[in-house]
Enzyme design. Structure first.
Site, PDB file in Angstrom:
ATOM      1  N   ASP A 102       0.857  -1.185   0.000  1.00  0.00           N
ATOM      2  CA  ASP A 102       0.000   0.000   0.000  1.00  0.00           C
ATOM      3  C   ASP A 102       0.900   1.244   0.000  1.00  0.00           C
ATOM      4  O   ASP A 102       1.381   1.650  -1.046  1.00  0.00           O
ATOM      5  CB  ASP A 102      -0.904  -0.088   1.239  1.00  0.00           C
ATOM      6  N   PHE A 151     -10.788  -1.053   0.372  1.00  0.00           N
ATOM      7  CA  PHE A 151     -10.174  -2.083   1.214  1.00  0.00           C
ATOM      8  C   PHE A 151     -10.547  -3.446   0.658  1.00  0.00           C
ATOM      9  O   PHE A 151     -11.697  -3.682   0.292  1.00  0.00           O
ATOM     10  CB  PHE A 151     -10.693  -1.929   2.652  1.00  0.00           C
ATOM     11  N   ASP A 158      -7.209 -10.151   5.379  1.00  0.00           N
ATOM     12  CA  ASP A 158      -8.271 -10.233   6.377  1.00  0.00           C
ATOM     13  C   ASP A 158      -8.882  -8.884   6.681  1.00  0.00           C
ATOM     14  O   ASP A 158      -8.350  -7.832   6.323  1.00  0.00           O
ATOM     15  CB  ASP A 158      -7.695 -10.776   7.696  1.00  0.00           C
TER      16      ASP A 158
HETATM   17  P1  5GP Z   1       1.962  -0.538   3.757  1.00  0.00           P
HETATM   18  O1  5GP Z   1       3.078  -0.413   4.737  1.00  0.00           O
HETATM   19  O2  5GP Z   1       2.423  -0.884   2.359  1.00  0.00           O
HETATM   20  O3  5GP Z   1       1.099   0.696   3.748  1.00  0.00           O
HETATM   21  O4  5GP Z   1       1.007  -1.645   4.342  1.00  0.00           O
HETATM   22  C1  5GP Z   1       0.909  -2.922   3.818  1.00  0.00           C
HETATM   23  C2  5GP Z   1       0.104  -3.786   4.776  1.00  0.00           C
HETATM   24  O5  5GP Z   1      -1.138  -3.154   5.129  1.00  0.00           O
HETATM   25  C3  5GP Z   1      -0.289  -5.095   4.103  1.00  0.00           C
HETATM   26  O6  5GP Z   1       0.691  -6.099   4.295  1.00  0.00           O
HETATM   27  C4  5GP Z   1      -1.612  -5.410   4.784  1.00  0.00           C
HETATM   28  O7  5GP Z   1      -1.374  -6.086   5.994  1.00  0.00           O
HETATM   29  C5  5GP Z   1      -2.210  -4.060   5.103  1.00  0.00           C
HETATM   30  N1  5GP Z   1      -3.183  -3.619   4.074  1.00  0.00           N
HETATM   31  C6  5GP Z   1      -3.066  -2.559   3.247  1.00  0.00           C
HETATM   32  N2  5GP Z   1      -4.147  -2.446   2.435  1.00  0.00           N
HETATM   33  C7  5GP Z   1      -4.982  -3.466   2.757  1.00  0.00           C
HETATM   34  C8  5GP Z   1      -6.269  -3.907   2.257  1.00  0.00           C
HETATM   35  O8  5GP Z   1      -6.895  -3.332   1.347  1.00  0.00           O
HETATM   36  N3  5GP Z   1      -6.790  -5.028   2.848  1.00  0.00           N
HETATM   37  C9  5GP Z   1      -6.157  -5.702   3.848  1.00  0.00           C
HETATM   38  N4  5GP Z   1      -6.770  -6.776   4.342  1.00  0.00           N
HETATM   39  N5  5GP Z   1      -4.949  -5.326   4.338  1.00  0.00           N
HETATM   40  C10 5GP Z   1      -4.369  -4.216   3.801  1.00  0.00           C
END
Ligand code: 5GP
Length: 174
Positions: A102, A151, A158
């Site tokens: 993300d 999301f 999850d």
């Molecule tokens: P980042 O550090 O890249 O912002 O966060 C990545 C982590 O956020 C992913 O490994 C996941 O655990 C969580 N995450 C980000 N977007 C989503 C989403 O749309 N759905 C879910 N279930 N988890 C997400």
């Protein structure tokens, strides 16, 4: 509190399996002769790992790690390894598997930690990519699908520990 969830299926089981085979084919080609260590970030990426590695045609090893961020990653900018790897990655070719990238901050900090261990190479393979949200400067080597703002749950992802076992990816209403 059942398994029902309002939402829309955005990636079907068939599309997922097709893409996973395609990625496995590419990775098998790129890592020929390198005996890579496939690192899975617990827990969401486990589902992806199990499918992907079954289609790999090259020798490889698997290992796992778990991380937690110090509060909201975007503000504090750090991750802590809560379960470390069992294998030594020094001089090894490493491929990290993620469920979704993300902001990219989680992987950015994880990469920094792992690079200190002196791997021969380190690449990233994410099942889903939400590139529009990216904050960290991160190069993604392999990606399954690009997703939008909503999301998503399913295929390992999850919401409050539910929906990981869905065969498809669903965008949910918050
Ligand atoms: P980042 O550090 O890249 O912002 O966060 C990545 C982590 O956020 C992913 O490994 C996941 O655990 C969580 N995450 C980000 N977007 C989503 C989403 O749309 N759905 C879910 N279930 N988890 C997400």
């Amino acid at each position: 509190m059942g398994m029902e969830q309002k939402g829309k299926i955005i990636i079907s089981e068939e599309e997922i399996q097709g893409k996973v085979r395609e990625l496995a084919g590419q990775i098998s080609k790129d890592y020929e002769g390198l005996n890579p260590i496939i690192i899975t970030v617990l827990r969401g990426a486990v589902y992806f790992m199990v499918d992907l590695t079954r289609y790999l045609t090259i020798p490889h090893r698997i290992d796992f790690l778990a991380i937690s961020s110090y509060g909201p990653a975007a503000q504090t900018g750090g991750v802590r390894i809560t379960k470390d790897l069992d294998l030594d990655i020094h001089d090894e070719h490493v491929l990290i598997l993620e469920d979704i990238v993300d902001t990219g901050l989680t992987l950015h900090y994880l990469l920094r930690i792992l690079k200190e261990r002196g791997p021969a190479s380190i690449k990233i393979c994410t099942f889903l990519d939400r590139a529009a949200q990216r904050i960290a400067d991160l190069h993604i080597d392999y990606r399954g699908f690009e997703v939008g703002e909503a999301f998503v749950v399913g295929y390992g992802l999850d919401r409050d520990e539910k929906f990981r076992n869905l065969q498809y990816i669903m965008a949910v209403e918050e």
